[in-house]
Design a protein around this motif. Structure first.
Motif, PDB file in Angstrom:
ATOM      1  N   LYS A   1       0.826  -1.209   0.000  1.00 14.27           N
ATOM      2  CA  LYS A   1       0.000   0.000   0.000  1.00 14.27           C
ATOM      3  C   LYS A   1       0.862   1.261   0.000  1.00 14.27           C
ATOM      4  O   LYS A   1       0.511   2.272  -0.640  1.00 14.27           O
ATOM      5  CB  LYS A   1      -0.924  -0.019   1.225  1.00 14.27           C
ATOM      6  CG  LYS A   1      -1.802   1.225   1.343  1.00 14.27           C
ATOM      7  CD  LYS A   1      -2.715   1.137   2.568  1.00 14.27           C
ATOM      8  CE  LYS A   1      -3.554   2.409   2.708  1.00 14.27           C
ATOM      9  NZ  LYS A   1      -4.435   2.365   3.900  1.00 14.27           N
ATOM     10  N   TYR A   2       1.993   1.209   0.708  1.00 17.78           N
ATOM     11  CA  TYR A   2       2.799   2.426   0.861  1.00 17.78           C
ATOM     12  C   TYR A   2       4.087   2.398   0.063  1.00 17.78           C
ATOM     13  O   TYR A   2       4.923   3.295   0.198  1.00 17.78           O
ATOM     14  CB  TYR A   2       3.120   2.654   2.345  1.00 17.78           C
ATOM     15  CG  TYR A   2       1.898   3.083   3.135  1.00 17.78           C
ATOM     16  CD1 TYR A   2       1.482   4.416   3.127  1.00 17.78           C
ATOM     17  CD2 TYR A   2       1.150   2.164   3.850  1.00 17.78           C
ATOM     18  CE1 TYR A   2       0.361   4.816   3.836  1.00 17.78           C
ATOM     19  CE2 TYR A   2       0.024   2.557   4.565  1.00 17.78           C
ATOM     20  CZ  TYR A   2      -0.358   3.881   4.550  1.00 17.78           C
ATOM     21  OH  TYR A   2      -1.476   4.279   5.241  1.00 17.78           O
ATOM     22  N   VAL A   3       4.289   1.381  -0.808  1.00 26.34           N
ATOM     23  CA  VAL A   3       5.503   1.315  -1.608  1.00 26.34           C
ATOM     24  C   VAL A   3       5.627   2.523  -2.527  1.00 26.34           C
ATOM     25  O   VAL A   3       6.701   3.152  -2.615  1.00 26.34           O
ATOM     26  CB  VAL A   3       5.537   0.002  -2.412  1.00 26.34           C
ATOM     27  CG1 VAL A   3       6.467   0.134  -3.615  1.00 26.34           C
ATOM     28  CG2 VAL A   3       6.007  -1.144  -1.530  1.00 26.34           C
ATOM     29  N   ASP A   4       4.581   2.869  -3.231  1.00 29.38           N
ATOM     30  CA  ASP A   4       4.652   4.009  -4.148  1.00 29.38           C
ATOM     31  C   ASP A   4       4.978   5.296  -3.401  1.00 29.38           C
ATOM     32  O   ASP A   4       5.758   6.128  -3.880  1.00 29.38           O
ATOM     33  CB  ASP A   4       3.324   4.162  -4.900  1.00 29.38           C
ATOM     34  CG  ASP A   4       3.184   3.131  -6.014  1.00 29.38           C
ATOM     35  OD1 ASP A   4       4.216   2.774  -6.609  1.00 29.38           O
ATOM     36  OD2 ASP A   4       2.055   2.662  -6.261  1.00 29.38           O
ATOM     37  N   TRP A   5       4.413   5.441  -2.176  1.00 27.74           N
ATOM     38  CA  TRP A   5       4.667   6.669  -1.393  1.00 27.74           C
ATOM     39  C   TRP A   5       6.140   6.773  -1.016  1.00 27.74           C
ATOM     40  O   TRP A   5       6.755   7.833  -1.183  1.00 27.74           O
ATOM     41  CB  TRP A   5       3.788   6.664  -0.140  1.00 27.74           C
ATOM     42  CG  TRP A   5       3.987   7.890   0.712  1.00 27.74           C
ATOM     43  CD1 TRP A   5       3.444   9.107   0.552  1.00 27.74           C
ATOM     44  CD2 TRP A   5       4.844   7.970   1.873  1.00 27.74           C
ATOM     45  NE1 TRP A   5       3.892   9.971   1.526  1.00 27.74           N
ATOM     46  CE2 TRP A   5       4.751   9.302   2.358  1.00 27.74           C
ATOM     47  CE3 TRP A   5       5.669   7.060   2.526  1.00 27.74           C
ATOM     48  CZ2 TRP A   5       5.456   9.732   3.482  1.00 27.74           C
ATOM     49  CZ3 TRP A   5       6.378   7.484   3.638  1.00 27.74           C
ATOM     50  CH2 TRP A   5       6.268   8.803   4.116  1.00 27.74           C
ATOM     51  N   VAL A   6       6.727   5.687  -0.529  1.00 26.52           N
ATOM     52  CA  VAL A   6       8.132   5.771  -0.113  1.00 26.52           C
ATOM     53  C   VAL A   6       9.045   5.957  -1.316  1.00 26.52           C
ATOM     54  O   VAL A   6      10.061   6.658  -1.224  1.00 26.52           O
ATOM     55  CB  VAL A   6       8.554   4.521   0.715  1.00 26.52           C
ATOM     56  CG1 VAL A   6       7.749   4.423   1.986  1.00 26.52           C
ATOM     57  CG2 VAL A   6       8.448   3.244  -0.086  1.00 26.52           C
ATOM     58  N   LEU A   7       8.706   5.365  -2.475  1.00 25.23           N
ATOM     59  CA  LEU A   7       9.544   5.511  -3.662  1.00 25.23           C
ATOM     60  C   LEU A   7       9.430   6.904  -4.255  1.00 25.23           C
ATOM     61  O   LEU A   7      10.408   7.449  -4.782  1.00 25.23           O
ATOM     62  CB  LEU A   7       9.166   4.460  -4.697  1.00 25.23           C
ATOM     63  CG  LEU A   7       9.548   3.015  -4.347  1.00 25.23           C
ATOM     64  CD1 LEU A   7       8.902   2.042  -5.304  1.00 25.23           C
ATOM     65  CD2 LEU A   7      11.066   2.855  -4.357  1.00 25.23           C
TER      66      LEU A   7
END
Length: 859
Positions: free
Chosen positions: A544-550
């Motif tokens: 869920k938060y992979v795109d946010w951290v990248l």
């Protein structure tokens, strides 16, 4: 001196009750045994009263005396002393130097007329040594000079036991077992009448004041010492208690533990045996008798009898606590142990310690308060409840009743003083942190940890985070509301995480990083979130938060995948899924492929090829139209070259097509080398790049792990390229000599000499030739050594063979094969080193089958 109300003085016998047959006499002595009170007067009358005690709500009591009868003894002298012997139902009456035995109820003398004559004073032995329950032991001061006598008194007779001489005339006596405590004319002594051994105590002047000798307990006496001191002494002649200070004019003393009571001409004074302080003073004029009877203290004037009624010790202690006299209250409470049953005392004492703790707390004496709370095993919620809103709303705690203190809350205790309030909160933080992991917290850890969290959050204390990242019992609802109120959002996320609400925690931290809410607790919160997701077991949350951290940082965000434990890199975290996710994040994709290829060393062609292509794309973007010289290679270019050299899994032709014409000659040379096209690779390095050092390195890494012939072939190929006919290029000559002189071991010297131009001087090639000769000599000598060793070994074998041939073997048709036990039919056999003979076919079968326990293993 601060006063303590330990006793109240109440009247027991009024003057009008003491009326004789002729005229009213004066009170000379009193005796009390249970409810029976006896009074002896100056006109030789004994009065018997029955005392009735009535308790009052205040904890004291009143007494009423009912006259039973009185009797005149028939003498004209006063009654000097009365002593009751309840076991015998007898009253011992000292009058006119004679002790008469009378009935305790009728006051009639015993029919036998038994009496002790010549007595000036008497004392009962309350620690008798006779062992006879039907008699009492009496010690008297005899009218004989310097004599003390010991008697056994029975119901109707008396018996003298011992007569003891004293150094001086005795004036007063007390007895315990075999020990007499005597006041002589000039000193006090302890005398063992059984052994005759005397022990001097201390001097005093008998002419100036009245001596006092009183037994106060087993083997212990109270004496009137010099300088207005009440001295304690044991039968061993030592003092185990500090003395008490009383009046110089004391005429009587009594003990009602833990107090010593003294009487002088004007006052009754009460002194503590525990801290030796004077606690109470009661005006009392014309008193001349003070005695204690089984815990009841009686004082008398010549006209009346009074009783000192002790207030209950617990009430005394509470009065002291109410006056903030903590130390005195604790001393008195400890001293009360001997008078109260153990279980009741423990309950009472714990409560007193707790009360004392709150008194010290209110005075900001925190160290003392903490020790008292610990010793008193305080329910820590009593303390927490003083602080508004610290106890959870779900807590069922109610304060002790009766209350341990008088304060509603901390505001009342500090009267709104913010500095005092802050000190109290710091103390509670420290105290709760200490007790939360001890037995004190058993049963209500939730209340303690929730209160501690609230204090930490309110004070912005560093320990808030430590509390939340370790085992704790903070209640989620109360704690979350409090943390949100004080804007501790990062800590709130930790609380959610501890309660298995990771999604709420991460969302809260994301909001902080995005600036939607403010919390400066951690400047590296983004990195913290990445680290948290890296080790999270919730795969759905991570995706869920992979795109946010990248999006925040590709290089840091990709750590969610690269640092994840290997045992978790499966299911949805398999490399193919991750690579698909990272397609739109090229920097992150490179980092992840490096992780797969370099760190995890995965042997898959597509990963190696894809990483090489990504490197190549980045190099081309960084160097548009670059000349492609080997100098000044970028970090990415260095990574590309390292990968091309080390890996054997990428698609070489694909990369060679991409590199061709791109101005990357070094990379082209490496790729040609991978295709075994060494001449082309060396041509690029030598003629295009003029990078002779790179050409030598090429020969080394290309031949790494290969045999010597392969390496020599590469170096000879490079040397030939340096020496091939071409327009004179001085650099190539220098490169050739440098190659030979620095890598002599890699060449076949004979072949090299055939290639070299005849014009080259020996001096130019001196290092190479020296190395080649040394190598040749070393090789020859090594071969000689090996040959010598082989000859020696051959000689040893020949010697062994000769030894074997030197002995004869006799063979006949009676000789049996040791394996098959059959005779030999022809002169062909096999002989073992141990001398055993077998058929040739048996020997052959022995070596092909399992070895039998035969003649040996060597033939």
């Amino acid at each position: 001196m601060m006063s303590t109300k330990a006793f109240t003085l109440v009247s027991a016998v009024e003057q009008e009750l003491l009326v004789g047959d002729k005229e009213q006499g004066h009170i000379e002595c009193v005796e009390c045994c249970g409810k029976n009170l006896y009074v002896g007067t100056s006109d030789c009358i004994i009065y018997h009263f029955l005392l009735e005690e009535r308790a009052l709500p205040t904890g004291t009591a009143t007494f009423s005396a009912t006259k039973q009868l009185h009797r005149h003894l028939g003498f004209r002298k006063p009654v000097s002393e009365l002593r009751a012997a309840s076991a015998l139902n007898r009253l011992l009456v000292l009058c006119d130097n004679s002790i008469t035995l009378v009935n305790m109820m009728s006051l009639e003398p015993v029919p036998s007329g038994a009496r002790i004559k010549g007595a000036m004073a008497l004392a009962l032995n309350e620690n008798p040594v006779s062992g006879d329950p039907f008699c009492v032991e009496v010690c008297i001061i005899s009218v004989k000079r310097r004599t003390v006598q010991v008697f056994l008194v029975f119901e109707d007779r008396v018996q003298i036991v011992r007569e003891v001489s004293t150094p001086e005339q005795p004036l007063a006596v007390a007895v315990d077992g075999h020990f007499l405590c005597l006041a002589l004319t000039t000193q006090y002594i302890i005398l063992n009448y059984n052994t005759g051994v005397a022990q001097d105590l201390f001097p005093y002047c008998g002419d100036e004041k009245r001596p006092i000798v009183k037994r106060i307990g087993r083997q212990e006496f109270l004496l009137a010492g010099p300088g207005g001191l009440g001295m304690f002494a044991t039968v061993a002649g030592i003092s185990q208690r500090a003395p008490v200070h009383w009046s110089e004019n004391v005429i009587g003393a009594a003990v009602c533990f833990p107090y010593v009571i003294a009487l002088d001409n004007e006052f009754i004074t009460v002194h503590s045996m525990l801290d030796q302080q004077q606690k109470q003073t009661l005006p009392f004029k014309e008193g001349h008798i003070l005695q204690d009877f089984e815990g009841r203290v009686i004082v008398a004037t010549s006209k009346g009898v009074y009783i000192l009624v002790p207030l209950p010790l617990e009430k005394q202690i509470q009065d002291l606590l109410a006056s903030r006299r903590v130390e005195e209250a604790l001393v008195l409470a400890k001293g009360a142990r001997r008078n109260i049953p153990k279980e009741k005392f423990q309950v009472m004492y714990r409560r007193i310690l707790q009360q004392a703790g709150f008194i010290q707390f209110a005075q900001l004496q925190f160290l003392e308060a903490k020790e008292l709370f610990r010793s008193g095993q305080l329910d820590v919620r009593e303390l927490i409840s003083l602080y508004p809103f610290l106890l959870p709303t779900s807590s069922s705690f109610t304060r002790s009743h009766p209350p341990l203190h008088e304060y509603a809350d901390l505001n009342q205790l500090t009267q709104g003083d913010q500095e005092k309030m802050a000190k109290c909160k710091r103390f509670l933080m420290s105290y709760l942190n200490e007790v939360r992991s001890t037995e004190v917290a058993n049963g209500y850890k939730e209340d303690i940890d929730t209160a501690l969290l609230k204090l930490y959050a309110e004070a912005d204390h560093d320990s808030l985070l430590d509390l939340l990242v370790t085992e704790n019992s903070c209640l989620l609802t109360d704690s979350a509301a409090w943390l949100e109120k004080h804007k501790k959002y990062f800590a709130l996320g930790l609380l959610y995480h501890y309660n298995n609400q990771d999604a709420a925690a991460v969302q809260l931290w994301v909001n902080i990083v995005n600036g939607d809410i403010h919390d400066s607790t951690r400047s590296d919160l983004y990195e913290y979130v990445v680290d948290f997701l890296t080790y999270s077991l919730d795969q759905e949350l991570v995706w869920k938060y992979v795109d946010w951290v990248l999006q925040k940082s590709e290089e840091v965000g990709v750590q969610v995948f690269t640092r994840r434990p290997l045992d978790e890199q499966q299911n949805s975290f398999n490399p193919d899924n991750i690579i698909t996710c990272l397609k739109k994040y090229p920097k992150a994709l490179i980092k992840y492929l490096e992780h797969l290829v370099i760190d995890r060393k995965l042997q898959r062609e597509e990963y190696h090829t894809r990483l090489a292509l990504l490197y190549l794309d980045e190099v081309l973007q960084q160097r548009p139209g670059a000349s492609g010289t080997g100098a000044g290679a970028t970090e990415t270019q260095a990574k590309l070259r390292r990968l091309l050299q080390k890996s054997d899994l990428y698609r070489v032709h694909l990369l060679l097509d991409r590199v061709r014409g791109a101005g990357l000659p070094m990379e082209s040379a490496i790729l040609h080398g991978k295709l075994e096209e060494h001449e082309e690779a060396l041509r690029i390095l030598v003629h295009e790049l003029r990078d002779f050092s790179a050409a030598q390195d090429y020969c080394l890494w290309c031949s790494d792990g290969r045999d010597l012939a392969y390496r020599q072939r590469l170096f000879h190929m490079l040397l030939a390229m340096y020496l091939q006919p071409s327009p004179a290029v001085p650099e190539l000559t220098v490169a050739a000599t440098d190659l030979l002189n620095h890598h002599a071991a890699e060449f076949d010297a004979a072949r090299v000499l055939q290639l070299l131009p005849g014009s080259w001087s020996v001096q130019l090639l001196r290092p190479f030739l020296t190395g080649a000769v040394r190598d040749s000599v070393h090789t020859r000598r090594t071969a000689q050594v090996a040959l010598g060793l082989a000859k020696s070994e051959n000689l040893i074998y020949k010697y062994d063979k000769m030894k074997l041939k030197g002995s004869s073997v006799r063979l006949s048709d009676k000789k049996l094969c040791q394996m098959c036990q059959n005779p030999f039919c022809e002169p062909v056999f096999v002989r073992y080193p141990n001398g055993g003979l077998v058929h040739t076919h048996c020997a052959a079968s022995r070596h092909t089958n399992a070895s039998p326990p035969g003649p040996g293993a060597r033939t």
